[in-house]
Design a protein around this motif. Sequence first.
Motif, PDB file in Angstrom:
ATOM      1  N   LEU A 107       0.778  -1.017  -0.055  1.00  0.00           N
ATOM      2  CA  LEU A 107       0.269  -0.063   0.011  1.00  0.00           C
ATOM      3  C   LEU A 107       0.976   1.358   0.107  1.00  0.00           C
ATOM      4  O   LEU A 107       0.536   2.241  -0.625  1.00  0.00           O
ATOM      5  CB  LEU A 107      -0.809   0.016   1.136  1.00  0.00           C
ATOM      6  N   GLU A 119       2.465   1.893  -3.472  1.00  0.00           N
ATOM      7  CA  GLU A 119       1.556   2.306  -4.316  1.00  0.00           C
ATOM      8  C   GLU A 119       0.776   3.717  -4.085  1.00  0.00           C
ATOM      9  O   GLU A 119      -0.054   4.330  -4.927  1.00  0.00           O
ATOM     10  CB  GLU A 119       0.282   1.269  -4.605  1.00  0.00           C
ATOM     11  N   ILE A 171      -8.341   4.826   0.785  1.00  0.00           N
ATOM     12  CA  ILE A 171      -8.320   3.604   0.865  1.00  0.00           C
ATOM     13  C   ILE A 171      -8.746   3.155   2.322  1.00  0.00           C
ATOM     14  O   ILE A 171      -8.050   3.617   3.283  1.00  0.00           O
ATOM     15  CB  ILE A 171      -6.755   2.946   0.609  1.00  0.00           C
ATOM     16  N   THR A 230     -11.754   2.421  -2.235  1.00  0.00           N
ATOM     17  CA  THR A 230     -10.971   1.040  -2.271  1.00  0.00           C
ATOM     18  C   THR A 230     -10.730   0.646  -0.788  1.00  0.00           C
ATOM     19  O   THR A 230     -10.231   1.232   0.099  1.00  0.00           O
ATOM     20  CB  THR A 230      -9.845   1.185  -2.777  1.00  0.00           C
ATOM     21  N   VAL A 285      -9.560  -2.248   1.497  1.00  0.00           N
ATOM     22  CA  VAL A 285      -8.700  -3.321   1.494  1.00  0.00           C
ATOM     23  C   VAL A 285      -8.648  -4.112   2.684  1.00  0.00           C
ATOM     24  O   VAL A 285      -8.630  -3.553   3.658  1.00  0.00           O
ATOM     25  CB  VAL A 285      -7.133  -2.811   1.274  1.00  0.00           C
ATOM     26  N   LEU A 305      -4.582  -2.991  -6.931  1.00  0.00           N
ATOM     27  CA  LEU A 305      -4.502  -1.587  -6.537  1.00  0.00           C
ATOM     28  C   LEU A 305      -4.775  -0.625  -7.645  1.00  0.00           C
ATOM     29  O   LEU A 305      -5.333   0.450  -7.522  1.00  0.00           O
ATOM     30  CB  LEU A 305      -3.578  -1.145  -5.492  1.00  0.00           C
TER      31      LEU A 305
END
Length: 625
Positions: free
Chosen positions: A404, A407, A466, A492, A494, A565
Motif C-alpha cells: 500500500l 502504491e 483507501i 477502495t 482493502v 490497487l
Amino acid sequence: MGTVRLTAAQAVVLYLGSQYSVSDGERRRLITGMLGIFGHGNVAGMGQALEEYAEHLPYIQGRNEQSMVHIAVGFAKATRRASTMAVTASIGPGSTNMVTGAALATINRLPVLLFPSDTYVTRRQGVVLQQLEHPSAGDTTVNDAFRPVSRFFDRITRPEQLLTALPEAMRVLTSPTETGAVVVSLPQDVQSMAHDFPQEFFAPTDWPIRRRAPHPDEITQAAALLAGAARPLVIAGGGVHYSGAAAELAALAEEFGLPVVETFGGKGAVQTSSWWQMGGIGLEGNPAANTLAAEADLILHIGTRLTDFATGSQSLFANPTVRFASINVTEHDAVKQGAAGVVADAKLALAALRDAARQANAAPRAEWIARARVLAEDWRPRRAEALSGTAGGLMSQGQLIGVLQDEARSGDTVVAAAGGPPGDLLKVWDATLGRDCHLEFGFSCMGYELPASIGVRMAQPQGEVITFIGDGTFLMQPTELVTAVQEGLKITVVISENHGFQVIRRLQLHTSGRDFGNEFRRRTDEPDTSGLTGDYVQLDLAAVARGLGATAFTAATPEQTREALRTAREHAGPTVIVVPTAPQENLPPSGVWWDVAPAEVSKDPVVQEKRREYETARAAQRWFK
C-alpha cells in the motif's frame, strides 16, 4: 419583520441550508447534507421536509444509523472540522443506534449534528410503539442515552424552541474548544407541528471558527523551558491538523533541533521527510520514537489528549527530571501531566513560541540531535524488513502495508480505526508528502472505517481513499458499500483477511497466556474448551462485496495486490480487495507497556505468572504534578 409558517422539520431543513462556517477567510457550507433512514418517527416530519425543500439541503440514504454518523464524522475530520453533515433517524432503535457514533464524535472532538426522533409529547396516543416506560420519570425517553456522549443536547417540545436551540447547536459545532456531537431530539409529533417563524431566522448566517491567541506570559514560560532543556521532544496531536499548524511545527522543529513524534490523531502532522520526523509514539509507536520519549527531559505536547496509548499508561516518560509544556486550545488538555500550558490555537501559539524561544536563546543540542539520528537509522532497516516480508506463504499484514505504501501517491488517504491496522499504520506508514493517514483511535470503533471513507470521499474528490480493515471489522459493517454504489463514490476497501480479531488475540495471550474466542473457527466437541477450536471458517468476502454492488478481487501475492490497487485506481466506483494474511505475524514491538491487568486470582499457573509480571511492570507508572 415578516413571518413564514413552517413545520418544525421544515424549519430545521431551511435553517441548516443557510448556515456557513468561516475560517481564515474561507466561507463554506457548515451543514452540507442530511443522511437518514426513515421510520414512523421521522417519515412524516423530517422526511416530508427534506423532500419538499430538497434544493436547500441534499439528502443521502444510508443503510445503518451508526454508519451514517460515521460518514458524517469522517467528512468532518477530512474538512478539518470546518464542515459536517446532519443525520436523522426514527424513534427507538433507529435513534439509539446513533449513540455509539455520538460517543465517537465527542471523544474525538469532531462536529456532527444528530436529530434522533422521539416519542410523542402530547401523550394523547397512549404508550406508542418503541416508547420507554420509566417507572419513576415520565419524561425520560431512550434519547436521554445521548446526554453523556453529547457536547450539546436539547429536546424540542414546541416548534418555536428551535429559535434558540439551532443557533446554540451551530455555535457548539464551530467551537474549537466545545465541538463534538450535537444532539437535537425531535418528538415525532413536534416535527409536524407548525409555527410562524421570523423570516430573518432563515437568512444566511456566518459562524466564525475562532483562533484563540496565546497569552504572552504562557509563551514566555514555555520558551524558557525549551531553552533550558537538553533533550526536548515534541508530541504532535490532532490539534496540529485542525489548526493547520504543520508549517509552524516544522519551522520550530527545524530551527531548534526538536525531534517530533505523532499520536494517532496527529499522524501526518509532519509533511516533510527530515531527521526530526520520528513517527508514531506510544504502545503502537516505533521503538526509536519511544526511546527518545523515555530519555527526554522536556515533553512539549501539542493538540493532544495524551491517552494511555500515547503515554504507555503513564510509564513511558522515564527521565527522572522530565518536565512538560503544552499547547492546546482546551485548558483541560493543556494542563495534563502538570504541564506549563499555553491555552491557544496551535498555529498562533507555535509561531509565538518560535519568536520567544529565540529571545530566550534556545538552540539545537548537537548531542540530542545525534541521538535521534542514531535511533532513526537503527529503526529504518527493521521497518523495511517488516514491510518487505518473506518469500513464500501468506503475506504478513506488514507486507501488505508495504505494498500500500509503495502504491500511495500524494493526495491519497488511507483510513483505519480498530484492530491491528491503525496501530500498524501509526508504526510504519510514511504519511509525508501528502500521503494522508486518517486514524480514528480516540474511540477505536470497529465499523467506523468503511462509512468514514465515504465521508472522506465526499469531502475529498481527488486522490484515492483507501479503507484498510481486518475481516472482523468488515463483517461488522459492510453494508455502506451499497451507499457508495448508490452515490457513485470511488473508495477502495482493502481487507486483511486473517481469520478473526488477531490483535485482541495477541493481547489475550499477553495477559492470560490463553487463546479464547477471538479467531473465526468452527465449533468442536472437545471437552474443557470454548468449543471454537476447529478449522478456520472459510468465507468468501469478495462474493459478499460483489453482492453489495462493489467490484471485488482476491489478491494472494504482492504482485496481485499491486495489480488490484492499480485497477482500482482507474475504477469509478467502490472496489474491494481481499488479501489473505498470516494470522499471527506481527510488526516489531514498540517496547512500551500497557496497563491491562491480568486476573488477580486464578488457579491457572500461567495466569498467576502473568499477574506477577504485570505487578512488576506497574512499578514504572508515574504521576506528574
